[in-house]
Enzyme design. Structure first.
Site, PDB file in Angstrom:
ATOM      1  N   ASN A   9       0.869  -1.172   0.000  1.00 20.73           N
ATOM      2  CA  ASN A   9       0.000   0.000   0.000  1.00 20.73           C
ATOM      3  C   ASN A   9       0.907   1.223   0.000  1.00 20.73           C
ATOM      4  O   ASN A   9       1.465   1.585   1.038  1.00 20.73           O
ATOM      5  CB  ASN A   9      -0.904  -0.024   1.240  1.00 20.73           C
ATOM      6  CG  ASN A   9      -1.765   1.225   1.338  1.00 20.73           C
ATOM      7  OD1 ASN A   9      -1.781   2.054   0.429  1.00 20.73           O
ATOM      8  ND2 ASN A   9      -2.490   1.360   2.436  1.00 20.73           N
ATOM      9  N   LYS A  11       0.080   4.178  -0.340  1.00 22.43           N
ATOM     10  CA  LYS A  11      -0.638   5.353   0.195  1.00 22.43           C
ATOM     11  C   LYS A  11      -0.431   6.542  -0.752  1.00 22.43           C
ATOM     12  O   LYS A  11      -0.338   6.337  -1.956  1.00 22.43           O
ATOM     13  CB  LYS A  11      -0.185   5.637   1.643  1.00 22.43           C
ATOM     14  CG  LYS A  11      -0.326   4.373   2.518  1.00 22.43           C
ATOM     15  CD  LYS A  11      -0.156   4.591   3.983  1.00 22.43           C
ATOM     16  CE  LYS A  11      -0.331   3.264   4.724  1.00 22.43           C
ATOM     17  NZ  LYS A  11      -0.200   3.392   6.175  1.00 22.43           N
ATOM     18  N   HIS A  95      -9.689   1.164   4.767  1.00 20.78           N
ATOM     19  CA  HIS A  95      -8.425   1.395   5.483  1.00 20.78           C
ATOM     20  C   HIS A  95      -8.675   2.381   6.636  1.00 20.78           C
ATOM     21  O   HIS A  95      -9.450   3.324   6.492  1.00 20.78           O
ATOM     22  CB  HIS A  95      -7.369   1.939   4.524  1.00 20.78           C
ATOM     23  CG  HIS A  95      -5.998   1.905   5.115  1.00 20.78           C
ATOM     24  ND1 HIS A  95      -5.570   2.833   6.035  1.00 20.78           N
ATOM     25  CD2 HIS A  95      -4.972   1.029   4.956  1.00 20.78           C
ATOM     26  CE1 HIS A  95      -4.329   2.530   6.410  1.00 20.78           C
ATOM     27  NE2 HIS A  95      -3.940   1.437   5.763  1.00 20.78           N
ATOM     28  N   GLU A  97      -7.014   4.751   7.750  1.00 22.34           N
ATOM     29  CA  GLU A  97      -6.735   6.167   7.458  1.00 22.34           C
ATOM     30  C   GLU A  97      -7.939   6.825   6.790  1.00 22.34           C
ATOM     31  O   GLU A  97      -8.221   8.003   7.019  1.00 22.34           O
ATOM     32  CB  GLU A  97      -5.474   6.282   6.591  1.00 22.34           C
ATOM     33  CG  GLU A  97      -4.225   6.003   7.424  1.00 22.34           C
ATOM     34  CD  GLU A  97      -3.053   5.449   6.633  1.00 22.34           C
ATOM     35  OE1 GLU A  97      -3.081   5.469   5.391  1.00 22.34           O
ATOM     36  OE2 GLU A  97      -2.100   4.972   7.291  1.00 22.34           O
ATOM     37  N   GLU A 167      -5.385  -4.684  10.646  1.00 22.51           N
ATOM     38  CA  GLU A 167      -4.391  -3.624  10.810  1.00 22.51           C
ATOM     39  C   GLU A 167      -4.713  -2.828  12.078  1.00 22.51           C
ATOM     40  O   GLU A 167      -5.503  -1.872  12.028  1.00 22.51           O
ATOM     41  CB  GLU A 167      -4.396  -2.672   9.613  1.00 22.51           C
ATOM     42  CG  GLU A 167      -3.980  -3.298   8.308  1.00 22.51           C
ATOM     43  CD  GLU A 167      -3.392  -2.257   7.355  1.00 22.51           C
ATOM     44  OE1 GLU A 167      -2.303  -2.505   6.841  1.00 22.51           O
ATOM     45  OE2 GLU A 167      -4.014  -1.206   7.149  1.00 22.51           O
ATOM     46  N   GLY A 173       2.468   2.564  10.924  1.00 19.79           N
ATOM     47  CA  GLY A 173       3.429   3.659  10.797  1.00 19.79           C
ATOM     48  C   GLY A 173       4.133   4.032  12.094  1.00 19.79           C
ATOM     49  O   GLY A 173       4.771   5.074  12.174  1.00 19.79           O
ATOM     50  N   SER A 213       3.456  -1.828  10.548  1.00 19.80           N
ATOM     51  CA  SER A 213       4.900  -1.877  10.812  1.00 19.80           C
ATOM     52  C   SER A 213       5.544  -3.211  10.445  1.00 19.80           C
ATOM     53  O   SER A 213       6.452  -3.678  11.147  1.00 19.80           O
ATOM     54  CB  SER A 213       5.188  -1.507  12.275  1.00 19.80           C
ATOM     55  OG  SER A 213       4.767  -0.165  12.523  1.00 19.80           O
TER      56      SER A 213
END
Ligand code: 13P
Length: 259
Positions: A9, A11, A95, A97, A167, A173, A213
């Site tokens: 991904n 992003k 996702h 985010e 996730e 991250g 991560s």
């Protein structure tokens, strides 16, 4: 038997020139790698260029989002049908985010999952709890709600065409991955729910990826877990060497299945 899968991904990273180089480096780095399915998900703007770079290779193309309608007055959106036209096989949906920063709600994720399936795209449905939810003992409640809502109205057969990614938000991250035991526990729980929503047989075929991560240094121990069928990789997918390193760990798992 579930074939391991590693999904990049990217992003909102990469100019067109950078995307071309990265895709070509990953393609070349994985020329002789077998036993693992690999998909790159660049930003929409780089899909066509990455499709060119991957042509003739076994690496698949995916997108990071789609709208649920095939076309219409939805300024700024891209439909599943448009992604298929560009050669996408898969689309990342729900996702964290997008849920956190763009207000994406479960019912929208569900519409997107159904649209993706309708157009022959594999939905990669993301679920995961925040640090606060985990500290409150709400991990299972959160992921269960997201999975049930995301797959609402999806037939057992079609559930078999989906992929799930766990996730945990606190691991994305941050450099702090879920431990293999933490991830495995949630994956097992999700598979139990998939058995209920579809059937035990279907649930055994659905791949559940871990994301948060993942790096070459922790990929082997995560992928050694029988319940972890692959990885959804963010930061470490932006360097060909680290992404290829992760894929190679998954290929070892593919060659030595635990189940
Ligand atoms: P990182 O690998 O950068 O933690 O991101 C994970 C992720 O969000 C992939 O979708």
């Amino acid at each position: 038997m579930r074939k391991p899968m590693v999904v990049a991904n990217w992003k909102m990273h990469g100019t067109l020139a950078e995307a071309r180089v990265l895709a070509a480096q990953v393609r070349d780095g994985l020329r002789r790698t077998r036993g693992v399915e690999v998909v790159l998900c660049p930003p929409f703007t780089a899909l066509a260029a990455v499709a060119d770079a991957l042509a003739g290779s076994a690496i698949g193309l995916g997108a990071q989002n789609c709208h649920w309608e095939a076309s219409g007055a939805f300024t700024g959106e891209v439909s599943a049908a448009m992604l298929v036209e560009l050669g996408c096989r898969l689309v990342v949906l729900g996702h964290s985010e997008r849920r956190q920063h763009l207000g994406e709600a479960d019912h929208q994720v569900n519409l997107k999952v159904r649209a993706a399936l309708h157009h022959g795209l594999v939905p990669l449905l993301c679920v995961g709890e925040s640090a606060h939810e985990r500290s409150q003992g709400l991990t299972f409640t959160t992921v269960e709600g997201q999975l049930r809502a995301g797959l609402g109205g999806v037939s057992p057969d079609a559930i078999g065409r989906c992929i799930v990614a766990y996730e945990p938000i606190w691991a994305i991250g941050t450099g702090v991955n879920a431990t293999p035991a933490q991830a495995s526990e949630v994956h097992g729980y999700l598979r139990g729910l998939l058995s209920e929503l579809a059937s035990k047989e279907v649930a055994q075929t659905v791949r559940i990826l871990y994301g948060g991560s993942v790096k070459p240094e922790n990929a082997a121990e995560l992928l050694r877990e029988p319940e972890i069928d692959g990885a959804l990789v963010g930061g470490a997918s932006l360097q060909a060497a680290t992404f290829v390193g992760i894929v190679k760990k998954a290929a070892v798992r593919g060659a030595n299945p635990k189940e």
